[in-house]
Structure formats: C-alpha cells, structure tokens
Design an enzyme around this catalytic site. Structure first.
Site, short mmCIF file in Angstrom:
data_model
loop_
_atom_site.label_atom_id
_atom_site.label_comp_id
_atom_site.label_asym_id
_atom_site.label_seq_id
_atom_site.Cartn_x
_atom_site.Cartn_y
_atom_site.Cartn_z
N CYS A 116 0.82 -1.23 0.00
CA CYS A 116 0.00 0.00 0.00
C CYS A 116 0.84 1.27 0.00
CB CYS A 116 -0.96 -0.01 1.19
SG CYS A 116 -2.15 -1.34 1.07
N HIS A 256 -3.73 7.09 2.64
CA HIS A 256 -4.03 5.80 2.01
C HIS A 256 -5.44 5.38 2.43
CE1 HIS A 256 -3.94 1.75 0.72
NE2 HIS A 256 -3.79 1.23 1.93
N ASN A 286 -10.03 -0.58 -0.67
CA ASN A 286 -8.57 -0.43 -0.65
C ASN A 286 -7.99 -1.02 -1.94
OD1 ASN A 286 -5.84 -0.55 -0.21
ND2 ASN A 286 -5.97 -1.42 1.85
N1 COA Z 1 -18.58 -9.31 8.15
C1 COA Z 1 -19.08 -9.58 9.36
N2 COA Z 1 -18.34 -9.84 10.43
C2 COA Z 1 -17.01 -9.84 10.26
C3 COA Z 1 -16.41 -9.57 9.04
C4 COA Z 1 -17.25 -9.30 7.95
N3 COA Z 1 -16.77 -9.02 6.73
N4 COA Z 1 -15.07 -9.61 9.18
C5 COA Z 1 -14.84 -9.91 10.45
N5 COA Z 1 -15.99 -10.05 11.11
C6 COA Z 1 -16.22 -10.39 12.50
C7 COA Z 1 -15.04 -11.11 13.09
O1 COA Z 1 -15.09 -12.48 12.78
C8 COA Z 1 -15.21 -10.84 14.56
O2 COA Z 1 -16.18 -11.72 15.05
P1 COA Z 1 -15.93 -12.45 16.48
O3 COA Z 1 -15.84 -11.32 17.46
O4 COA Z 1 -17.11 -13.31 16.61
O5 COA Z 1 -14.64 -13.16 16.30
C9 COA Z 1 -15.83 -9.43 14.57
O6 COA Z 1 -16.35 -9.21 13.26
C10 COA Z 1 -14.84 -8.36 14.88
O7 COA Z 1 -13.68 -8.59 14.12
P2 COA Z 1 -12.46 -7.67 14.24
O8 COA Z 1 -11.32 -8.27 13.49
O9 COA Z 1 -12.27 -7.30 15.66
O10 COA Z 1 -13.00 -6.39 13.47
P3 COA Z 1 -12.31 -5.03 13.34
O11 COA Z 1 -13.17 -4.01 13.91
O12 COA Z 1 -10.87 -5.06 13.75
O13 COA Z 1 -12.33 -4.82 11.77
C11 COA Z 1 -10.89 -4.95 9.89
C12 COA Z 1 -11.65 -5.74 10.92
C13 COA Z 1 -10.12 -5.93 9.02
C14 COA Z 1 -11.87 -4.18 9.06
C15 COA Z 1 -9.92 -3.98 10.62
O14 COA Z 1 -9.16 -4.67 11.56
C16 COA Z 1 -9.00 -3.28 9.69
O15 COA Z 1 -9.42 -2.45 8.91
N6 COA Z 1 -7.69 -3.55 9.78
C17 COA Z 1 -6.72 -2.89 8.93
C18 COA Z 1 -6.92 -3.38 7.54
C19 COA Z 1 -6.11 -2.63 6.59
O16 COA Z 1 -6.19 -1.45 6.55
N7 COA Z 1 -5.34 -3.33 5.79
C20 COA Z 1 -4.56 -2.76 4.79
C21 COA Z 1 -3.53 -1.93 5.41
S1 COA Z 1 -2.64 -1.21 4.23
#
Ligand code: COA
Length: 329
Positions: A116, A256, A286
């Site tokens: 990224c 980003h 993204n």
């Molecule tokens: N739909 C529904 N539920 C989902 C899901 C989806 N697409 N993806 C994950 N969940 C669930 C998880 O399984 C978890 O359930 P559980 O509590 O029963 O285990 C719950 O939602 C919370 O998951 P969590 O990982 O804590 O969510 P989050 O708030 O951290 O959001 C991301 C997940 C991936 C969106 C977030 O962590 C993120 O944006 N991370 C950075 C990603 C990024 O920017 N990557 C590129 C960087 S360059």
C-alpha cells in the site's frame, strides 16, 4: 518551496477503475457478512473488480491518459515506475509490459513492491530522476488487481480490497512546485502480518499451497490497524513539522484509503479538518498502490496551483511514509 533547483512537478493525473462493481450487498450473497457491518467497520460501500484482463491493462489506460492530458507523445516518456503487488507475472515487470502495450518505445521502467506504500515509494524514486536532470518525463503509476489475490471465502479480508490504477506524470519545474520532501520507512518484522505466503521462493507453488489457500492475501487486521494509525500519523506530523506546516496552512491531506476508521483516527491524531482530507474509500475500497493517485484523479478539479499537499500511506512489509508536495497547475 525549493528554490533554484529543478523540482519534480505533477503535470497530469490519470486513472482507471474497472466498470464491474462489487457492492456490500453482493458480498452478502458470497460470505457471511452484512452491508451494515462492512459500512460501519470500514466505510466501504462498493469496490471495482477487473473481470477481464490483467493489471497491466489498467496501467496502460493510465499511461495513455497521462499522455493525452499533458499533450505528451508516448515516445517521449523516459521512465515508467509501477507500484504494484499484483503484476501480470512475477517477471517480467508490469512496467515492461505496459511500455510495450502502450507503445512507450523509448522508455524503460521497473516495478516497485511496497504494497500500500507502493505509490509513495515510487513517487519519491521518480522525483529523483527529475531533480537530477536525468529525465524529463517520468510516469509513476500505482495499480493493483487485488481480486487476483483476495480470498472470497475469507470475510476478514475480501470486503476490504478492490481493483484500480492511477498515476501521475512528473516533469521538471523551474518555479519550485512539485515534490518537496519525503520520509519513507520499512520494518520487515511486520512481514507476516499482512502478506501473500506462497508463490515466492520461500514457499513455491505446490499442491499443498493451493489446497491450503496460501496464494491468497492473509492479514492480522487488528495489529495492522494499530500500526497504520500510529505510523501514518507519526510520519505525517514529523514531515509537517520539518516544513513548518500546520493543519491550517496545509491545503490537502491524502491518506491511504485502507479503512475509514483509520483515516478518521489519523485525521484526529494530526488535527486535520474533514474538508481538507481526500476520501473516496466508499466507492473503491482499498486498491493498495492505487489509492493515493486515485484520490488525485477524483479531486483533480478541486486542486489549485500552489496547494500544499501531504500524502501518507501504510502497508504490508511493513512499509509506510509521507510525501510533501505543492500542486503545479
Ligand atoms: N462481516 C461480518 N463480520 C465480520 C467480518 C465481515 N466481513 N469480518 C470480520 N468479522 C467479525 C469477526 O469475525 C469478529 O467476530 P468475532 O468477534 O465473533 O470473532 C468481529 O467481526 C470483529 O472482528 P475484528 O477483526 O475485531 O474487526 P475489526 O473491527 O478489527 O475490523 C478490519 C476488521 C479488518 C476491518 C480492521 O481490523 C481493519 O481495517 N484492519 C486494517 C486493515 C487494513 O487497513 N489493511 C490494509 C492496510 S494497508
């Protein structure tokens, strides 16, 4: 502003997003998720998917737009630098393929793999070739066909990414407009927190790597989230302090587009008002190396000559950094 020295100014912006839209509603029929969850946790409503063709095809469209908009002959392009993690092949490079397909017969080029942060790294590298006086027309393109490495059985990752490409033409500027400075960073300790495990020399393709879905992107979302906020925020603030910039004197912040909550958190961290932040994550998700130039593509009409712009990114590696530039047209 850099005085008495050639600066690398952006003289054109090009972009390409594929026509096919994958909405949150569409994803509801593929995996266990909901529009409400995706919107509230990421700010993404839809993303584009390149159904036919390769990532280089998007890059060709961008390079052609750069030439058309700037009135440049394709034969005058000196160098093409491509930020991507989804080239057509492991080798040759996408720059190589794009130059051939677009007819940039006098150019050479290379790909730069910084996930990224690919566009930031490529922009910084490209600007050096202009500042030294070596080249007059350098195309810097960020592109990714993320749908080629995203696992549509993994709801943690597949809702985030989309396909797209965009880029800029860099030309020498005698008035001091253009890239002013950059601070780039990397920390390989993060390499297995956001990566594509198989397909490289560590784990060449095999029946097992395919069976275990190891050719798809894997991510520890929570850890990546935290690093993205603090590293993008710190890099932005450090570069702004170095140039005596404040939230008031800066015209645009281009973060980003990874997650709306990351953008909000970085904006809070650096105290930016919302109206100075370029945001298009809702429509594209993204797109990895393409997000920053896609912001320029979308906001081009609102940019004015002399605008002070800071870009920041964070990505797999980990890689991150910030670039400060002034808009040249
Ligand atoms: N739909 C529904 N539920 C989902 C899901 C989806 N697409 N993806 C994950 N969940 C669930 C998880 O399984 C978890 O359930 P559980 O509590 O029963 O285990 C719950 O939602 C919370 O998951 P969590 O990982 O804590 O969510 P989050 O708030 O951290 O959001 C991301 C997940 C991936 C969106 C977030 O962590 C993120 O944006 N991370 C950075 C990603 C990024 O920017 N990557 C590129 C960087 S360059």
């Amino acid at each position: 502003m850099k005085a008495n020295k050639l600066t690398a100014a952006i003289t054109a912006v090009g972009g390409y997003v594929p026509p096919d839209v994958l909405s949150n509603k569409d994803l509801e029929s593929i995996i266990e998720t909901s529009d409400a969850w995706i919107t509230s946790r990421t700010g993404i409503q839809e993303r584009r998917i390149l159904k036919q063709g390769a990532s280089s095809d998007m890059g060709v469209a961008v390079l052609k737009e750069l030439c058309e908009k700037s009135g440049t002959s394709m034969l005058d392009i000196d160098l093409v630098i491509v930020g991507t993690i989804t080239p057509d092949y492991i080798f040759p490079s996408n720059a190589n393929v794009i130059c051939d397909k677009a007819g940039a017969k006098n150019a050479w080029g290379f790909d730069l793999g910084a996930a990224c942060s690919g566009f930031l790294y490529a922009l910084s590298v490209g600007s050096q070739f202009i500042e030294t006086g070596k080249y007059k027309k350098v195309a810097v393109i960020g592109m990714d066909k993320m749908s080629s490495i995203v696992d549509y059985q993994d709801r943690n990752t597949c809702v985030i990414f989309g396909d797209g490409a965009a880029g800029v033409l860099l030309e020498p500027n005698a008035e001091g407009f253009g890239v002013q400075d950059f601070d780039l960073y990397s920390d390989g300790k993060g390499r297995e927190l956001l990566y594509q495990p198989a397909g490289g020399s560590l784990m060449p393709p095999s029946e097992d790597t395919v069976k275990n879905r190891l050719h798809y992107l894997k991510q520890d979302g929570k850890t990546v989230f935290k690093h993205a906020v603090t590293n993008m925020g710190d890099a932005t603030i450090k570069l702004m302090q170095k140039h005596n910039l404040s939230a008031e004197t800066l015209d645009w912040f281009v973060p980003h587009q990874a997650n709306m909550r990351i953008i909000d958190a970085v904006a809070d961290y650096a105290n930016f008002p919302k109206e100075k932040i370029m945001i298009n994550i809702a429509r594209y998700g993204n797109t990895t190396a393409a997000t920053l130039p896609l912001c320029f593509w979308d906001y081009e009409n609102q940019l004015k000559k002399g605008d002070k712009v800071v870009l920041a990114a964070f990505g797999g590696g980990f890689t991150w950094g910030a670039v400060y530039l002034t808009w040249a047209y």
